[in-house]
Scaffold this active site. Structure first.
Site, PDB file in Angstrom:
ATOM      1  N   SER A  55       0.833  -1.210   0.000  1.00 54.51           N
ATOM      2  CA  SER A  55       0.000   0.000   0.000  1.00 54.51           C
ATOM      3  C   SER A  55       0.866   1.257   0.000  1.00 54.51           C
ATOM      4  CB  SER A  55      -0.976  -0.004   1.178  1.00 54.51           C
ATOM      5  OG  SER A  55      -0.290   0.116   2.400  1.00 54.51           O
ATOM      6  N   ASN A  56       2.038   1.193   0.638  1.00 57.10           N
ATOM      7  CA  ASN A  56       2.952   2.345   0.564  1.00 57.10           C
ATOM      8  C   ASN A  56       3.523   2.483  -0.844  1.00 57.10           C
ATOM      9  OD1 ASN A  56       3.471   3.880   3.168  1.00 57.10           O
ATOM     10  ND2 ASN A  56       3.514   1.761   3.879  1.00 57.10           N
ATOM     11  N   ILE A 114      16.749  -7.724   5.925  1.00 54.78           N
ATOM     12  CA  ILE A 114      17.724  -6.750   6.421  1.00 54.78           C
ATOM     13  C   ILE A 114      18.894  -6.701   5.448  1.00 54.78           C
ATOM     14  CG2 ILE A 114      19.315  -6.203   8.297  1.00 54.78           C
ATOM     15  CD1 ILE A 114      17.235  -7.439  10.198  1.00 54.78           C
ATOM     16  N   HIS A 161       8.623   3.179   8.957  1.00 54.94           N
ATOM     17  CA  HIS A 161       8.459   2.252  10.076  1.00 54.94           C
ATOM     18  C   HIS A 161       7.222   2.647  10.887  1.00 54.94           C
ATOM     19  CE1 HIS A 161       9.784  -0.633  13.061  1.00 54.94           C
ATOM     20  NE2 HIS A 161       9.467   0.236  13.989  1.00 54.94           N
TER      21      HIS A 161
HETATM   22  C1  GRF Z   1       3.921  -0.649   6.889  1.00 51.93           C
HETATM   23  O1  GRF Z   1       3.240  -0.525   8.103  1.00 51.93           O
HETATM   24  C2  GRF Z   1       5.349  -0.214   7.018  1.00 51.93           C
HETATM   25  O2  GRF Z   1       5.522   0.841   7.923  1.00 51.93           O
HETATM   26  C3  GRF Z   1       6.009  -1.451   7.543  1.00 51.93           C
HETATM   27  O3  GRF Z   1       5.384  -2.518   6.864  1.00 51.93           O
HETATM   28  C4  GRF Z   1       4.062  -2.113   6.466  1.00 51.93           C
HETATM   29  C5  GRF Z   1       3.984  -2.306   4.983  1.00 51.93           C
HETATM   30  O4  GRF Z   1       2.715  -2.098   4.472  1.00 51.93           O
HETATM   31  N1  GRF Z   1       7.440  -1.378   7.374  1.00 51.93           N
HETATM   32  P1  GRF Z   1       2.469  -2.032   2.903  1.00 51.93           P
HETATM   33  O5  GRF Z   1       3.089  -3.297   2.302  1.00 51.93           O
HETATM   34  O6  GRF Z   1       3.114  -0.789   2.375  1.00 51.93           O
HETATM   35  O7  GRF Z   1       0.987  -2.014   2.745  1.00 51.93           O
END
Ligand code: GRF
Length: 193
Positions: A21-22, A97, A114
């Site tokens: 989603s990001n 990582i 994060h």
């Molecule tokens: C988000 O909450 C991000 O902060 C964390 O993993 C999640 C990823 O969500 N690192 P998406 O795959 O972007 O929906």
């Protein structure tokens, strides 16, 4: 951030492992005039990552790499990034990582998002830990990646209030909504640093 290869906008790779989603929010942002980046390639360690669907939808290159042999994979990855003239990396829910050596090659050019108010709750299960500790607030952080987990310089944070009836799921949803707005803002900030 200084552009090195003479492209108009900074050629960026997004690394994902899951829902993406990001990634979606970054793709949408990258298509706006105010974006200093273009997204040239999506890297995933997971061939089943739902986020990979966005590469099809938005016609973006993708590469799936299994990180079983980390050294070998990272060497391949460096070649892929070089071939695509990638100048910046955005980690977006990427669950591997990266090695010190890899990070050194992109020093100051890797960002991560994060789901906590760092330096609190580095690592996994951030929402559960925040709720268990009866925190009144949590949130999300965009930071530079260094060789210590979730410890690089903070670029931007967004705080959210934890309600009395909050559950892990409701908090995750609330924070994710903010993440989608915070990551683009943090990228703009990086280019003005
Ligand atoms: C988000 O909450 C991000 O902060 C964390 O993993 C999640 C990823 O969500 N690192 P998406 O795959 O972007 O929906």
């Amino acid at each position: 951030m200084v552009l090195s290869t003479g492209y108009n906008k900074t050629r960026t790779a997004v690394f994902i492992s899951g829902t993406g989603s990001n990634l979606k929010s970054l793709i949408k942002f990258s298509k706006t005039n105010k974006s200093p980046i273009t997204i040239e390639i999506v890297i995933s360690n997971n061939s089943k990552a739902k986020g990979l669907d966005y590469t099809k939808k938005y016609n973006i290159k993708k590469k799936v790499l299994d990180f079983k042999n980390k050294n070998l994979t990272e060497n391949n990855l460096l070649i892929i990034l070089k071939t695509n003239n990638i100048e910046m990396i955005c980690l977006a829910g990427f669950m591997k990582i990266l090695s010190k050596n890899f990070i050194k090659k992109f020093k100051g050019k890797i960002l991560n998002i994060h789901p906590s108010l760092l330096p609190k709750y580095k690592g996994l299960n951030t929402h559960k830990r925040a709720l268990n500790n009866k925190e009144k607030y949590s949130g999300c952080t965009v930071h530079f990646v260094n060789d210590r987990l979730d410890s690089g310089k903070i670029i931007m944070q967004k705080k959210v209030k934890i309600s009395k009836k909050e559950t892990e799921a409701s908090l995750a949803k609330k924070i994710l909504f903010q993440e989608h707005k915070l990551y683009p803002k943090a990228i703009i900030k990086v280019f003005n640093l």
